[in-house]
Design a protein around this motif. Structure first.
Motif, PDB file in Angstrom:
ATOM      1  N   VAL A 132      32.117  56.926  34.090  1.00 14.39           N
ATOM      2  CA  VAL A 132      33.694  56.911  34.055  1.00 14.39           C
ATOM      3  C   VAL A 132      34.335  56.091  34.776  1.00 14.39           C
ATOM      4  CG1 VAL A 132      35.725  58.388  34.040  1.00 14.39           C
ATOM      5  CG2 VAL A 132      33.466  59.384  33.300  1.00 14.39           C
ATOM      6  N   LYS A 133      34.227  56.058  36.242  1.00  4.32           N
ATOM      7  CA  LYS A 133      34.457  55.027  37.133  1.00  4.32           C
ATOM      8  C   LYS A 133      34.153  53.480  36.831  1.00  4.32           C
ATOM      9  CE  LYS A 133      34.475  58.121  41.170  1.00  4.32           C
ATOM     10  NZ  LYS A 133      34.145  58.357  42.904  1.00  4.32           N
ATOM     11  N   GLN A 134      32.998  53.377  36.396  1.00  2.04           N
ATOM     12  CA  GLN A 134      32.601  51.789  36.032  1.00  2.04           C
ATOM     13  C   GLN A 134      33.477  51.562  34.806  1.00  2.04           C
ATOM     14  OE1 GLN A 134      31.279  51.459  39.099  1.00  2.04           O
ATOM     15  NE2 GLN A 134      30.844  49.645  37.894  1.00  2.04           N
ATOM     16  N   THR A 135      33.681  52.624  34.069  1.00  2.00           N
ATOM     17  CA  THR A 135      34.279  52.197  32.498  1.00  2.00           C
ATOM     18  C   THR A 135      35.962  51.966  32.827  1.00  2.00           C
ATOM     19  OG1 THR A 135      33.035  53.651  31.439  1.00  2.00           O
ATOM     20  CG2 THR A 135      35.216  52.759  30.411  1.00  2.00           C
ATOM     21  N   LEU A 136      36.569  52.690  33.725  1.00  2.00           N
ATOM     22  CA  LEU A 136      37.982  52.385  34.176  1.00  2.00           C
ATOM     23  C   LEU A 136      37.969  51.012  34.986  1.00  2.00           C
ATOM     24  CD1 LEU A 136      39.092  55.885  35.448  1.00  2.00           C
ATOM     25  CD2 LEU A 136      39.767  54.525  33.760  1.00  2.00           C
ATOM     26  N   LEU A 137      36.821  50.741  35.911  1.00  2.00           N
ATOM     27  CA  LEU A 137      36.927  49.615  36.538  1.00  2.00           C
ATOM     28  C   LEU A 137      37.102  48.228  35.761  1.00  2.00           C
ATOM     29  CD1 LEU A 137      36.902  47.762  39.171  1.00  2.00           C
ATOM     30  CD2 LEU A 137      34.280  48.049  39.123  1.00  2.00           C
ATOM     31  N   LEU A 138      36.148  48.247  34.756  1.00  2.00           N
ATOM     32  CA  LEU A 138      35.983  47.248  33.863  1.00  2.00           C
ATOM     33  C   LEU A 138      37.280  47.084  33.014  1.00  2.00           C
ATOM     34  CD1 LEU A 138      33.097  46.488  31.249  1.00  2.00           C
ATOM     35  CD2 LEU A 138      35.409  46.275  30.401  1.00  2.00           C
ATOM     36  N   LEU A 139      37.737  48.225  32.615  1.00  2.00           N
ATOM     37  CA  LEU A 139      39.261  48.090  31.608  1.00  2.00           C
ATOM     38  C   LEU A 139      40.195  47.677  32.601  1.00  2.00           C
ATOM     39  CD1 LEU A 139      38.818  51.509  29.549  1.00  2.00           C
ATOM     40  CD2 LEU A 139      38.391  48.920  28.787  1.00  2.00           C
ATOM     41  N   ILE A 140      40.386  48.182  33.863  1.00  2.00           N
ATOM     42  CA  ILE A 140      41.458  47.656  34.511  1.00  2.00           C
ATOM     43  C   ILE A 140      41.472  46.359  35.131  1.00  2.00           C
ATOM     44  CG2 ILE A 140      42.431  48.262  36.956  1.00  2.00           C
ATOM     45  CD1 ILE A 140      41.865  51.269  36.669  1.00  2.00           C
ATOM     46  N   VAL A 141      40.251  45.982  35.587  1.00  2.00           N
ATOM     47  CA  VAL A 141      40.139  44.587  35.989  1.00  2.00           C
ATOM     48  C   VAL A 141      40.294  43.371  34.585  1.00  2.00           C
ATOM     49  CG1 VAL A 141      38.384  42.721  36.436  1.00  2.00           C
ATOM     50  CG2 VAL A 141      38.554  44.932  37.734  1.00  2.00           C
ATOM     51  N   TRP A 142      40.006  43.858  33.503  1.00  2.00           N
ATOM     52  CA  TRP A 142      40.292  43.035  32.331  1.00  2.00           C
ATOM     53  C   TRP A 142      41.520  42.982  32.076  1.00  2.00           C
ATOM     54  CZ3 TRP A 142      38.292  39.047  30.491  1.00  2.00           C
ATOM     55  CH2 TRP A 142      38.497  38.465  29.056  1.00  2.00           C
ATOM     56  N   SER A 143      42.303  44.111  31.988  1.00  2.49           N
ATOM     57  CA  SER A 143      43.689  44.316  31.719  1.00  2.49           C
ATOM     58  C   SER A 143      44.675  43.519  32.576  1.00  2.49           C
ATOM     59  CB  SER A 143      43.984  45.699  31.609  1.00  2.49           C
ATOM     60  OG  SER A 143      43.399  46.411  30.665  1.00  2.49           O
ATOM     61  N   HIS A 144      44.288  43.696  33.926  1.00  2.00           N
ATOM     62  CA  HIS A 144      45.077  42.832  34.885  1.00  2.00           C
ATOM     63  C   HIS A 144      44.894  41.396  34.686  1.00  2.00           C
ATOM     64  CE1 HIS A 144      46.867  41.772  38.863  1.00  2.00           C
ATOM     65  NE2 HIS A 144      45.928  41.344  39.005  1.00  2.00           N
ATOM     66  N   LEU A 145      43.460  40.895  34.371  1.00  2.00           N
ATOM     67  CA  LEU A 145      43.239  39.390  34.080  1.00  2.00           C
ATOM     68  C   LEU A 145      43.917  39.023  32.965  1.00  2.00           C
ATOM     69  CD1 LEU A 145      39.749  37.964  34.529  1.00  2.00           C
ATOM     70  CD2 LEU A 145      40.915  37.374  32.419  1.00  2.00           C
ATOM     71  N   ALA A 146      43.801  39.837  31.871  1.00  3.07           N
ATOM     72  CA  ALA A 146      44.331  39.250  30.584  1.00  3.07           C
ATOM     73  C   ALA A 146      45.972  39.219  30.790  1.00  3.07           C
ATOM     74  CB  ALA A 146      44.051  40.383  29.196  1.00  3.07           C
ATOM     75  N   GLY A 148      47.728  38.601  33.372  1.00  2.38           N
ATOM     76  CA  GLY A 148      47.916  37.568  34.100  1.00  2.38           C
ATOM     77  C   GLY A 148      47.806  36.179  33.461  1.00  2.38           C
ATOM     78  N   LEU A 149      46.644  35.913  32.697  1.00  2.47           N
ATOM     79  CA  LEU A 149      46.257  34.697  31.948  1.00  2.47           C
ATOM     80  C   LEU A 149      47.316  34.598  30.988  1.00  2.47           C
ATOM     81  CD1 LEU A 149      42.275  34.882  31.493  1.00  2.47           C
ATOM     82  CD2 LEU A 149      43.923  33.476  33.135  1.00  2.47           C
ATOM     83  N   HIS A 150      47.679  35.495  30.253  1.00  2.00           N
ATOM     84  CA  HIS A 150      49.019  35.464  29.337  1.00  2.00           C
ATOM     85  C   HIS A 150      49.923  35.097  29.668  1.00  2.00           C
ATOM     86  CE1 HIS A 150      51.260  36.196  25.651  1.00  2.00           C
ATOM     87  NE2 HIS A 150      52.064  37.032  26.461  1.00  2.00           N
ATOM     88  N   TYR A 151      50.708  35.581  30.690  1.00  2.59           N
ATOM     89  CA  TYR A 151      51.852  35.006  31.247  1.00  2.59           C
ATOM     90  C   TYR A 151      51.852  33.714  32.116  1.00  2.59           C
ATOM     91  CZ  TYR A 151      54.221  39.154  29.441  1.00  2.59           C
ATOM     92  OH  TYR A 151      54.743  39.999  28.911  1.00  2.59           O
ATOM     93  N   TRP A 152      50.567  33.238  32.364  1.00  2.97           N
ATOM     94  CA  TRP A 152      50.439  31.887  32.897  1.00  2.97           C
ATOM     95  C   TRP A 152      50.323  30.970  31.855  1.00  2.97           C
ATOM     96  CZ3 TRP A 152      45.159  29.345  33.495  1.00  2.97           C
ATOM     97  CH2 TRP A 152      45.391  27.979  33.790  1.00  2.97           C
ATOM     98  N   LEU A 153      49.589  31.221  30.810  1.00  4.22           N
ATOM     99  CA  LEU A 153      49.372  30.260  29.524  1.00  4.22           C
ATOM    100  C   LEU A 153      50.494  30.286  28.654  1.00  4.22           C
ATOM    101  CD1 LEU A 153      45.627  31.020  28.938  1.00  4.22           C
ATOM    102  CD2 LEU A 153      46.622  28.831  30.052  1.00  4.22           C
ATOM    103  N   ARG A 154      51.423  31.316  28.553  1.00  5.75           N
ATOM    104  CA  ARG A 154      52.285  31.469  27.422  1.00  5.75           C
ATOM    105  C   ARG A 154      53.289  30.341  27.365  1.00  5.75           C
ATOM    106  NH1 ARG A 154      56.597  36.268  28.403  1.00  5.75           N
ATOM    107  NH2 ARG A 154      57.057  35.632  26.284  1.00  5.75           N
ATOM    108  N   VAL A 155      53.321  29.569  28.326  1.00  2.00           N
ATOM    109  CA  VAL A 155      54.619  28.672  28.350  1.00  2.00           C
ATOM    110  C   VAL A 155      54.132  27.288  27.992  1.00  2.00           C
ATOM    111  CG1 VAL A 155      56.147  29.476  30.355  1.00  2.00           C
ATOM    112  CG2 VAL A 155      54.246  27.995  30.944  1.00  2.00           C
ATOM    113  N   ARG A 156      52.756  27.277  27.683  1.00  2.94           N
ATOM    114  CA  ARG A 156      51.969  25.954  27.225  1.00  2.94           C
ATOM    115  C   ARG A 156      51.933  26.030  25.670  1.00  2.94           C
ATOM    116  NH1 ARG A 156      50.663  27.165  32.278  1.00  2.94           N
ATOM    117  NH2 ARG A 156      49.901  25.376  33.795  1.00  2.94           N
ATOM    118  N   GLN A 157      52.284  25.069  25.120  1.00  2.11           N
ATOM    119  CA  GLN A 157      52.275  24.959  23.710  1.00  2.11           C
ATOM    120  C   GLN A 157      51.123  25.074  22.935  1.00  2.11           C
ATOM    121  OE1 GLN A 157      54.307  21.188  22.568  1.00  2.11           O
ATOM    122  NE2 GLN A 157      56.072  21.885  23.327  1.00  2.11           N
ATOM    123  N   GLY A 158      49.830  24.583  23.523  1.00  2.44           N
ATOM    124  CA  GLY A 158      48.433  24.745  23.139  1.00  2.44           C
ATOM    125  C   GLY A 158      48.178  26.107  22.968  1.00  2.44           C
ATOM    126  N   TYR A 159      48.588  27.011  23.916  1.00  2.53           N
ATOM    127  CA  TYR A 159      48.370  28.547  23.931  1.00  2.53           C
ATOM    128  C   TYR A 159      49.017  29.299  22.663  1.00  2.53           C
ATOM    129  CZ  TYR A 159      48.150  33.404  25.330  1.00  2.53           C
ATOM    130  OH  TYR A 159      47.944  34.876  25.376  1.00  2.53           O
TER     131      TYR A 159
END
Length: 556
Positions: A132-146, A148-159
């Motif tokens: 359960v802890k490893q599943t939570l870790l994977l989901l939390i890390v990926w959500s935080h990363l996704a 962050g990447l979305h709000y970094w890339l969203r001002v770029r036209q290619g994205y």
């Protein structure tokens, strides 16, 4: 700028590792050997000392910069996605520290511990609550990363063009990684973990105790840092609020009390005032920009990043980014985009990005266009008008004029946007005469089709005006407004009254240095002005016209 680059660089290093790690997990759908094969292929890279230093250095840097950002915040009122990003980020260390100690530190300290996925999967599958802890870790890390990447890339036209594809990949990767992880754990099956642990830990009790102590120490350090940040923020906010006398004048909310050192965006959020900020207040877009009405001289200068972003849209010096402007003195502002403005409005010019400048304004209008429309078919009228405007455009191009407005059967042009005013005045007069020459040529070409020759009126004036990008936000043009523009329009209208082709102001003639004989001066009342205007009125057949041509030729 250095801090921002460090935060971004460290995040991208960690993101690369996480993405490869999840892809490795996904191979569990094929089988444990496929997972082991990819791990062995990546081991020379990620297990080398330079990459270990880079990876853990990036992780530590990103973590410490997050705490620095926490310390700098002066309000916790922020968009929901930023709150989610912070909460997700804060929960990662508590789940990640035991994972790093168990998967990396213990195998390094205990020689008999098997490396690779076998040991880790057996431990996770046979320890209560660890899956359960490893599943939570994977989901939390990926959500935080996704996020962050979305709000970094969203001002770029290619994205923006391929956003749907990226979002699909962001959804599929963690799902495939979890399915592969669960499949691999099932393949490993039930293991007597207690017996295996006794076998590998015997003789290494000190190393095991040190690893457990390190894990506990790191968790306590995290809690201590978090508590320190909260106390620091609370004490600072209390002290600043007690001693502040700075005020902000907002057009909708009136006078607001300001905590010194807050960014303008933080201040607005603290008072729960809606304000656009597509990039989340990171200085990567211009949607939070405001115009400073009062208090502009006392503002801190723009940072290099803020200047670069605002310079890209041609914003004036009184336009600032709310997320970058730290309020240190009382001021009055005007938001330039309505709350909730999206990416499509990001690159709109900074309000009316105007500046005051001395320019020459020319108005030209086709006479008798109403009668022309009554005499000819609509498409014929369009054809004639297109020919007329083609001649005017060619005259502007030859004389360094700038097209500014179109009004059906006439146009407005500017001279002197660049260069000195005296030359602009002479160029404006040359442009007016070139337009008449172009009209004469058009009349010759259409002589067989026209009942009477086309005629036009031109008014030219010079003076101060506000020059800048104006008009609908989707299609702004470079134009001008002000009394000089209004006066030039009135001079063009006076061509009818005086029965002349060209009317120019005395100020323009003097500025051009032409020395025209004042016996030709007319005095005109101009609507909207108390004083009458002195002008020269002339047509191609007049002596004054030929004299003006000679004087202009002497400057060539």
């Amino acid at each position: 700028m250095l801090e921002r680059n460090l935060r971004l660089g460290s995040a991208l290093v960690v993101a690369l590792f996480v993405i490869l790690h999840l892809l490795n997990h996904s191979l569990g759908l094929i089988g444990l050997p496929a997972m082991e094969a990819m791990q062995l292929a990546l081991a020379p890279i990620w297990h080398s000392w330079p990459m270990l230093v880079l990876l853990y250095g990036a992780l530590l840097t990103h973590f410490l910069l997050a705490f620095v950002a926490f310390c700098r915040r002066t309000t916790w009122n922020m968009p929901w996605w930023q709150i989610a990003q912070y909460l997700l980020g804060l929960s990662i260390p508590l789940l990640l520290i035991p994972h790093i100690v168990g998967a990396r530190l213990l195998p390094a300290l205990l020689p008999s511990v098997e490396g690779g996925y076998g040991w880790a999967l057996a431990s996770m599958g046979n320890t209560e609550g660890l899956m359960v802890k490893q599943t939570l870790l994977l989901l939390i890390v990926w959500s935080h990363l996704a996020v962050g990447l979305h709000y970094w890339l969203r001002v770029r036209q290619g994205y923006q063009r391929s956003k749907l594809l990226w979002q699909l990949l962001a959804l599929l990767l963690p799902i495939l990684a979890l399915l592969g992880f669960y499949r691999a754990v099932a393949d490993v099956g039930s293991v007597d973990l207690s017996a295996r642990w006794v076998r590998v830990a015997t003789g290494h009790e000190g190393a095991v105790a040190w690893a457990n102590h390190t894990s506990l120490w790191l968790e306590n350090l995290f809690w201590g840092l978090l508590l320190g940040v909260v106390l620091f923020h609370g004490v600072r906010l209390y002290r600043r609020t007690k001693r502040t006398s700075i005020q902000l004048h907002h057009p909708q909310r009136g006078v607001l009390k300001v905590v010194p050192g807050m960014t303008l965006l933080e201040l607005l959020r603290q008072h729960r005032i809606p304000h656009s900020a597509v990039c989340g207040g990171r200085g990567r877009c211009t949607t939070c920009r405001v115009r400073v009405r009062d208090g502009f001289p006392n503002l801190p200068p723009r940072s290099a990043a803020e200047h670069r972003v605002l310079e890209s849209i041609g914003a004036g010096e009184d336009v600032r980014l709310a997320c970058q402007l730290r309020v240190t003195d009382s001021l009055s502002i005007e938001p330039l985009l309505k709350p909730g403005s999206g990416l499509h409005q990001m690159n709109r010019p900074g309000g009316v990005a105007g500046f005051e400048k001395s320019v020459v304004v020319l108005f030209a209008d086709l006479r008798g266009s109403t009668a022309l429309g009554e005499q000819r078919l609509p498409y014929d009228v369009v054809f004639i008008l297109n020919q007329f405007f083609a001649e005017l455009a060619q005259a502007l191009e030859k004389t360094r004029g700038h097209y500014a407005q179109f009004n059906g059967d006439g146009l407005m042009a500017l001279y002197g946007i660049e260069g000195d005013l005296a030359r602009a005045c002479r160029d404006g007069l040359r442009g007016a005469m070139a337009m008449q020459q172009g009209l004469d040529s058009l009349n010759q070409r259409l002589e067989a089709e026209l009942r009477e020759p086309l005629q036009m009126g031109v008014g030219v004036h010079c003076g101060n005006a506000i020059v800048g990008t104006m008009g609908p936000p989707a299609s702004p043009i470079l134009s001008a407004v002000g009394d000089t523009v209004n006066s030039a329009a009135r001079l063009e209208q006076a061509c009818k009254t005086l029965g002349k082709t060209l009317v120019i102001s005395r100020e323009l003639a003097q500025m051009a240095g032409l020395g025209l004989d004042e016996k030709w001066i007319h005095t005109l009342p101009v609507r909207g002005r108390q004083q009458e205007v002195q002008v020269f009125a002339l047509s191609p057949e007049d002596e004054l016209w030929s004299g003006l041509e000679r004087k202009l030729a002497s400057y060539d």
